[in-house]
Design an enzyme around this catalytic site. Structure first.
Site, mmCIF file in Angstrom:
data_model
loop_
_atom_site.group_PDB
_atom_site.id
_atom_site.type_symbol
_atom_site.label_atom_id
_atom_site.label_comp_id
_atom_site.label_asym_id
_atom_site.label_seq_id
_atom_site.Cartn_x
_atom_site.Cartn_y
_atom_site.Cartn_z
ATOM 1 N N SER A 31 -4.134 11.406 7.757
ATOM 2 C CA SER A 31 -4.691 10.434 8.704
ATOM 3 C C SER A 31 -3.551 10.096 9.661
ATOM 4 O O SER A 31 -2.623 9.399 9.271
ATOM 5 C CB SER A 31 -5.118 9.160 7.975
ATOM 6 O OG SER A 31 -6.048 9.467 6.987
ATOM 7 N N SER B 158 -2.143 8.015 11.636
ATOM 8 C CA SER B 158 -2.034 6.676 12.233
ATOM 9 C C SER B 158 -0.570 6.298 12.397
ATOM 10 O O SER B 158 -0.243 5.151 12.662
ATOM 11 C CB SER B 158 -2.763 5.653 11.365
ATOM 12 O OG SER B 158 -2.212 5.655 10.073
ATOM 13 N N SER C 79 5.439 3.635 2.150
ATOM 14 C CA SER C 79 4.326 3.642 3.086
ATOM 15 C C SER C 79 4.878 3.877 4.475
ATOM 16 O O SER C 79 6.096 3.979 4.670
ATOM 17 C CB SER C 79 3.589 2.314 3.053
ATOM 18 O OG SER C 79 4.331 1.355 3.775
ATOM 19 N N LYS C 80 3.944 3.928 5.433
ATOM 20 C CA LYS C 80 4.373 4.195 6.808
ATOM 21 C C LYS C 80 5.291 3.091 7.313
ATOM 22 O O LYS C 80 5.996 3.257 8.283
ATOM 23 C CB LYS C 80 3.158 4.317 7.710
ATOM 24 C CG LYS C 80 2.420 5.614 7.442
ATOM 25 C CD LYS C 80 1.267 5.871 8.357
ATOM 26 C CE LYS C 80 0.659 7.224 8.007
ATOM 27 N NZ LYS C 80 -0.767 7.258 7.995
ATOM 28 N N ARG C 81 5.271 1.952 6.633
ATOM 29 C CA ARG C 81 6.139 0.854 7.076
ATOM 30 C C ARG C 81 7.604 1.093 6.702
ATOM 31 O O ARG C 81 8.492 0.460 7.238
ATOM 32 C CB ARG C 81 5.656 -0.468 6.485
ATOM 33 C CG ARG C 81 4.411 -0.994 7.183
ATOM 34 C CD ARG C 81 4.031 -2.367 6.665
ATOM 35 N NE ARG C 81 3.568 -2.294 5.297
ATOM 36 C CZ ARG C 81 2.341 -1.965 4.949
ATOM 37 N NH1 ARG C 81 1.449 -1.677 5.887
ATOM 38 N NH2 ARG C 81 1.966 -1.916 3.698
#
Ligand code: GLU
Length: 315
Positions: A12, A14, A252-254
């Site tokens: 995904s 994002s 995570s993407k963070r």
């Protein structure tokens, strides 16, 4: 072509890839290639507003830089396109209508706040078990509620245990009604849900094995039920352990410093691949490796079943 292993990357887009996505992509690629198979790239940009094409393009560039080449899909295209979920709503609609015709779809007017109320039953992963609030609304109630807000649409699930043998995690099963509840097929804004879109796409793209993060293990019984209702052949599944940061949190993407942007500034592609292969038990030390060089010795038996805490200083 029958009998050929077909794996897939289903990111995904994002944001930029991070180590966790990357580890799953590496394992998906190795699993397919170690069986002499192919890999499809499907871009899961169902929510197109959150997934601009520029991220998908960057993701392709990152995968190629790492040496994780795919055989069809993404901007390469291929015979089973479209490969961008944002272009497939007509395809999902056909399957959705099959479920409607079976009388299994109903409108749900519950707000997010209602669903997350303290009294709502929760699964062990923190998600809400839908209590069936809108399951038995009368036509009059539906009409009345529809005037106030557009509904989302849910699939009615049976009180039934569905299990499967996961190539990495072993046997896993859930009772659909008790452990999950009726689940979303379509959002109020018309966007189809991940569960439906992923099943329809994996089937139409001829995917024979799904490799993804263990956070999606509990989606699989729902997806197996959809395969059954739609008369589609289910693939095999392998859910890989998640990577945890040194302090035990899930990456995570963070976690910006574990994004490919930062990793590429510090390491070569073989350094990243080799360190990930080490973290996942595929080699005894973190020596640089190309993905190809890992194919001959790849085996799911080597991959741990528990979440993996990144060894300090590895990245
Ligand atoms: N698109 C999902 C993700 O990036 C993966 C879905 C799947 O592999 O089924 O987390």
């Amino acid at each position: 072509m029958s009998g050929e292993a077909v794996g897939r990357f289903a990111p995904s887009p994002s944001g930029r890839l991070h180590l966790g996505n990357l580890a799953c992509s590496l394992l998906a690629w190795l699993s397919a290639k170690s069986q002499g198979g192919r890999v499809v790239l499907r871009i899961e940009d169902l929510d197109a507003a959150r997934c601009p094409r520029i991220y998908a393009d960057q993701l392709e560039e990152d995968l190629a830089w790492l040496g994780l080449y795919w055989d069809e899909g993404g901007s390469r295209g291929g015979p089973k396109g479209p490969y961008y979920q944002s272009e497939c709503s007509g395809i999902y609609l056909q399957s959705y209508q099959k479920l409607e015709q079976q009388g299994l779809v109903y409108p749900c007017f519950c707000s997010r706040a209602q669903l997350h109320a303290a009294s709502a039953p929760h699964r062990s992963d923190g998600n809400v078990i839908y209590p069936g609030t809108c399951r038995a609304l009368s036509p009059e109630e539906i009409e009345e509620k529809s005037r106030r807000r557009p509904p989302a649409w849910r699939l009615r699930v049976p009180d039934r245990e569905i299990g499967f043998e996961d190539r990495c995690m072993g046997w896993y099963s859930e009772n659909l009604l008790r452990d999950c509840g009726d689940f979303y097929l379509r959002r109020a804004d018309g966007i189809f849900a991940y569960q439906l879109a992923g099943v329809v796409d994996d089937a139409r793209m001829g995917v024979t094995e799904v490799v993804r993060g263990a956070d999606l293990l509990s989606s699989t019984p729902r997806q197996l039920y959809l395969y059954e209702l739609l008369g589609l052949r289910a693939p095999k599944f392998a859910h890989c352990p998640l990577l945890l940061a040194e302090d035990g949190r899930r990456l995570s993407k963070r976690d910006g410093d574990q994004s490919l942007e930062n990793l590429r500034a510090r390491y070569s592609a073989p350094e990243i691949v080799g360190r990930l292969a080490f973290a996942y038990g595929l080699q005894p030390e973190p020596a640089p490796r190309t993905p190809e060089s890992l194919i001959p010795d790849f085996s799911w038996d080597k991959v741990p079943k528990q979440d993996i805490c990144l060894p300090e200083g590895l990245f």
